[in-house]
Scaffold this active site. Structure first.
Site, mmCIF file in Angstrom:
data_model
loop_
_atom_site.group_PDB
_atom_site.id
_atom_site.type_symbol
_atom_site.label_atom_id
_atom_site.label_comp_id
_atom_site.label_asym_id
_atom_site.label_seq_id
_atom_site.Cartn_x
_atom_site.Cartn_y
_atom_site.Cartn_z
ATOM 1 N N PRO A 8 -26.822 -3.867 -33.606
ATOM 2 C CA PRO A 8 -26.523 -4.456 -32.072
ATOM 3 C C PRO A 8 -27.625 -4.075 -31.080
ATOM 4 C CG PRO A 8 -24.776 -2.886 -32.910
ATOM 5 C CD PRO A 8 -25.970 -2.560 -33.850
ATOM 6 N N ARG A 9 -27.431 -4.834 -30.255
ATOM 7 C CA ARG A 9 -28.508 -4.837 -29.242
ATOM 8 C C ARG A 9 -28.995 -3.757 -28.653
ATOM 9 N NH1 ARG A 9 -26.427 -10.432 -26.120
ATOM 10 N NH2 ARG A 9 -26.870 -11.586 -28.172
ATOM 11 N N ASP A 10 -28.137 -2.776 -28.172
ATOM 12 C CA ASP A 10 -28.329 -1.452 -27.364
ATOM 13 C C ASP A 10 -29.242 -0.561 -28.312
ATOM 14 O OD1 ASP A 10 -26.214 -1.237 -28.888
ATOM 15 O OD2 ASP A 10 -25.328 0.264 -27.892
#
Ligand SMILES: Cc1cc2nc3c(=O)[nH]c(=O)nc-3n(C[C@H](O)[C@H](O)[C@H](O)COP(=O)(O)OP(=O)(O)OC[C@H]3O[C@@H](n4cnc5c(N)ncnc54)[C@H](O)[C@@H]3O)c2cc1C
Ligand code: SF4
Ligand code: FES
EC number: 1.3.5.1
Lengths: 253, 647
Positions: free
Chosen positions: B336-338
């Site tokens: 995921p992005r974070d």
């Protein structure tokens, strides 16, 4: 880089405009054309002068908002590139750059480089859609669409509605835009039911808005940032001829 | 402040249908007596305006661009999620729901997320019916790919231009209603304030950006779909016009602002090149399906690369650290992005960053091109590769792309209940402008989904329910003659006069840049107590300076981009402080909010469910007063709170 900018300044639609010359220094080659204009504007503000008004938003080449003619070419010299995606590395140190608004009667100048492109919206409002209720569609895979059809529709749908085609055309024709929009809808099975009605309505609105006729000059295709092809115009002409014939025998409604 | 989320009773899978059944209906003949104001023409606003008009309501729709088709939604590249399970890879409504709750680090409201997953399948049907040319397989079926944070292929796409095509679909429906006279469209109009009558939102004050005229618009309710506030950071992937003004003005009139500190940093953007830059450009996350992310293993190698002594392609295999694959083997490059953003920052903090600034890592297609051939890669990502080359001058088929995280999306927004109604009755909020579905982190391809879910499938019901509850006798009762309109209009005019009269020495843009710098440095990818306290003090000082020294040239009665900017920056100044306060309050790390004080031994975010499983909602109490925090507790009945692991 150091540049000389010749920019069209016009207070509003009622007053006459003229070119003003501005020297600009220290422009990075990595800057975009609009970032270069930002620097000019900061400089003008510092001198208490009004900055150059220009339309822009996404700065990614997709919203179609930026619109300016650079050295005589809508969106500038780089093929298939919007003004916001044009980078200064394509210019030379010491160059003089002329910047003016889209020139076309149906797109009146509102201020400096800002023009009114609402006729495009009205072309769509007259028929550039598929009539259908929101919220009650059948399963999307119930209607297989051949990849080639979907790809063709996507080629047409890529038009960003910028209006460069109109600005480049000696007749100020909106054929490339209208053809792209109509071809997108007309080529898909979902759009077939109202193809004739759509085509007649869009073409007649285009004429009513004051756009000139298409005489196949091809300047539109040359400047189009999304490389919409003249084939779309052929497609529209074909659909239009068919619709007219049908309309002759039985009113299309 | 009443934070009753109005979550319907019953099992999660039945909440939405039973709620719909219980809603008040408005008889079709009565619908034309109502007038709905929709601010925004992006996916959320455009779809809502079209749907409401189609149902028979009269709608006025506003946007600041010259056409509704240019709303920022147009820029979304990668795709839109839906639980169709067309790929037969184990997807389901429940799995999309689960992934979204987990991906949001357990800070989203379950009931809303479930509904989002539930209507996601309808969105695709709706879009296809309206002519959106999604990618297809040779057999004519829809094609899919996967996005960060998911192990199934549930993302639908239209080349690298998905947002454009979805927006054009909504715009076409909207245009049809404009043509029919059911929607009155106001292009180049900026909403500057909300008008309340007897506590309910009944109208807005608007500036015509061409003539400068300030006008009043009354309606039976107001829908805000004005997008996100990422531009508070100055540099972001957002369009230039994106702003917080509408939401912040509503906040000052009584709407609670939820979770403002939740901002998403997207891992794959083109690195910053210099100080003339005005925006950052995203490279779609879909690229991580085939591109491998790496940084040099040693700072020495990185140093050679930065100095131009070593080319990326000449770095030997054992000197490359494919850190996502190494640290998160089950998700790899699709983490995921974070998580991916933080991992990139970590590599750069260790001195292993590339690009002239040292703030960059590689996204490498060498292996994919070797495996599938250049043609296949061109098919999949051609326009993204062109875009990269256009901006950087490098050819990504030959040399790896350079990427770095950038501000991209804001999960915070105005607080709304299950009906998407804010704490101001009669004011609904849709799309990125509300806070509701993504928790502390948004998974890829789910903002488009949420925008259209709100616009096509939620607001058309809940707005009708509100109008029905008010009763037909109330329809059209408030007009712009009401004294409340005069009052708010006077405030708006006074503010413009004030901005025009300061006549200082510094441009709005310059103030914006300084504000953005503070927030990025102190409330960006990592945050600390000291940093945030400093940021708040610095912003307060900057705001004071702004109101004493901003220079707005030109006139207020015509096209004036400087005035527009000044008004937006002024709101960002106040809002930026709120954002930092929220980050300071949240003594935990979760999703896009990483407090350096709260991390595990191996540097992963450490959530604190005991004390922070709530939505933080801020109430405005006055210009010189600290805002008040309210808490909406988050109760997880279906997804068990667990540590988020992608290993
Ligand atoms: C570069 C980029 C790529 C993205 N890619 C993806 C992706 O692949 N998948 C995905 O799911 N999401 C993606 N996103 C996120 C997604 O695009 C947005 O979250 C979403 O489109 C927001 O839609 P919206 O309708 O809420 O707002 P917007 O589309 O931003 O619309 C806001 C509207 O409000 C109007 N407005 C704002 N303020 C005012 C005012 N004061 N007065 C009048 N009108 C006003 C504007 O004119 C506009 O019409 C991407 C975002 C970016 C920046
Ligand atoms: S056809 Fe090309 S030039 Fe014309 S509006 Fe569309 S994108 Fe612009
Ligand atoms: S600013 Fe959006 S296309 Fe140029």
């Amino acid at each position: 880089m150091n540049l000389t900018l010749k920019v069209w300044r016009q207070k509003n639609g009622e007053t006459k405009g003229k070119f003003e010359e501005y020297p600009l220094s220290d422009v990075s080659e990595d800057s975009s054309f609009l970032e270069m204009l930002d620097i000019l504007n900061e400089q003008l503000v510092e001198q208490g002068q009004e900055p150059v008004a220009f339309d822009h938003d996404c700065r990614e080449g997709i919203c179609g908002m930026c619109s300016m003619t650079i050295n005589g070419i809508p969106h500038g010299p780089q093929r298939a590139t919007t003004a916001c995606q044009l980078h200064m590395r394509h210019f030379r140190d010491g160059q003089t750059i002329t910047i003016e608004p889209w020139r076309a009667k149906p797109f009146p100048v509102m201020k400096d480089l800002v023009v009114d492109r609402s006729p495009f919206d009205r072309i769509i409002q007259s028929g550039g859609f598929i009539t259908g209720r929101t919220g009650s569609a059948v399963d999307a895979n119930d209607m297989p669409i051949p990849k080639s059809t979907a790809d063709y529709a996507m080629d047409a749908a890529a038009c960003i509605g910028c209006g460069a085609c109109v600005a480049a055309c000696p007749n100020a024709s909106a054929m490339l835009f209208t053809a792209a929009k109509a071809s997108h809808m007309n080529s898909l099975p979902q759009g077939k039911a109202e193809k004739d009605r759509r085509t007649l309505a869009m073409v007649s609105t285009m004429d009513d808005e004051g756009f000139g006729g298409c005489t196949n000059i091809g300047e539109c295709e040359a400047v189009c940032p999304k490389q919409i092809s003249l084939d779309m115009i052929a497609h529209l002409n074909r659909d239009y001829a068919q619709a007219q014939v049908k309309n002759f025998f039985q009113t299309v409604s | 402040m009443n934070l009753d989320a109005k979550i319907p009773e019953g099992p999660i899978a039945e909440k939405w249908s039973s709620h719909k059944f219980k809603m008040k209906l408005v008889n079709p003949a009565n619908r034309r007596k109502y007038h709905v104001i929709v601010v925004g023409s992006g996916l959320a606003g455009g779809a809502a305006a079209a749907s409401l008009a189609e149902q028979g309501y009269n709608v006025s729709c506003f946007c600041y661009q010259d056409s509704p088709r240019r709303a920022h939604s147009i820029a979304a590249q990668g795709g839109i999620n839906a639980a169709k399970n067309y790929q037969n890879d184990g997807d389901s409504v429940y799995r999309l729901f689960y992934d979204t709750v987990k991906g949001g680090d357990y800070r989203a409201r379950e009931a809303n997320v479930y509904r989002l997953a539930e209507v996601s399948a309808d969105i695709i049907d709706q879009c296809v019916a309206s002519g959106v040319p999604f990618a297809r397989e040779y057999g004519g079926q829809l094609a899919n790919r996967s996005f960060g944070g998911a192990q199934v292929s549930r993302t639908f796409y239209a080349r690298g231009q998905t947002g454009q095509q979805l927006l054009l679909g909504a715009y076409a429906s909207l245009s049809r209603q404009i043509g029919l006279g059911k929607v009155k469209m106001y292009n180049r109009h900026e909403m500057l304030d909300v008008v309340k009558v007897d506590g309910h939102a009944k109208g807005i004050i608007v500036r015509n950006m061409v003539t400068g005229e300030i006008s009043r618009h009354a309606g039976d309710c107001v829908v805000l779909a004005t997008g996100g506030y990422g531009n508070v950071f100055f540099l972001s992937t957002n369009a230039q016009g994106c702003n917080v003004t509408a939401a912040y003005r509503a906040h000052k009139r009584g709407a609670g602002f939820a979770n403002p500190c939740y901002t998403q940093i997207h891992p794959t953007c083109i690195p910053v090149h210099g100080d003339q830059q005005s925006k950052l450009t995203l490279m779609s996350e879909s690229l991580r399906n085939d591109g491998r992310v790496w940084a040099p293993k040693s700072p020495e190698t990185a140093k050679k690369i930065r100095a131009g002594e070593l080319a990326a392609n000449d770095v030997p295999e054992d000197e490359r650290d494919y850190y996502l694959e190494r640290k998160y083997p089950s998700f790899g490059n699709l983490a995921p992005r974070d998580i991916s953003s933080r991992a990139a920052k970590e590599a750069c903090d260790e001195g292993r960053g590339i690009a002239s600034t040292g703030l960059g890592v590689y996204l490498d297609f060498r292996d994919a091109i070797k495996r599938d051939g250049q043609k296949a890669i061109e098919e999949r990502y051609g326009n993204l590769f062109e875009m990269y080359q256009c901006i950087t001058g490098d050819n990504p088929y030959e040399v790896p792309m350079m990427i770095f995280p950038a501000v991209h999306y804001t999960m915070g927004g105005l607080w709304v209940d299950y009906n998407l109604q804010s704490t101001i009755p009669g004011m609904f909020v849709g799309g990125e402008a509300n806070f509701s579905d993504h928790g502390a982190n948004r998974l890829g391809a789910s903002a488009l989904m949420q925008g259209l879910a709100d616009g096509y499938f939620v607001l058309p019901y809940t707005v009708g329910n509100y109008l029905g509850e008010q009763g037909v006798a109330a329809a059209g009762q408030v007009s712009t003659d009401h004294p409340a309109f005069a009052e708010v209009e006077a405030d708006v005019k006074a503010r413009i006069d004030k901005l025009m009269s300061i006549n200082g020495n510094e441009s709005p843009r310059s103030f914006h840049k300084r504000l953005g710098h503070i927030i990025w440095e102190k409330c960006g990818m990592a945050r600390s107590k000291e940093g945030l306290e400093e940021a708040i003090r610095e912003i307060q000082a900057l705001r004071k300076e702004f109101w004493e020294n901003v220079r707005v040239v030109g006139d207020a009665d015509g096209i004036n981009p400087e005035l527009e900017k000044a008004g937006r920056v002024a709101d960002f100044m106040e809002f930026g402080e709120l954002l930092c306060r929220d980050a300071l309050m949240r003594e935990e790390s979760c999703g896009g909010h990483f407090r350096v004080e709260h991390q595990t031994d191996d540097g992963e975010a450490m959530r604190n469910d005991e004390d922070f499983a709530f939505v933080g909602v801020w109430e405005y109490l006055g210009d010189d007063q600290e805002p008040k925090l309210h808490r909406e507790p988050l109760i997880y009945e279906n997804v068990k709170l667990a540590t988020r692991s992608y290993k």
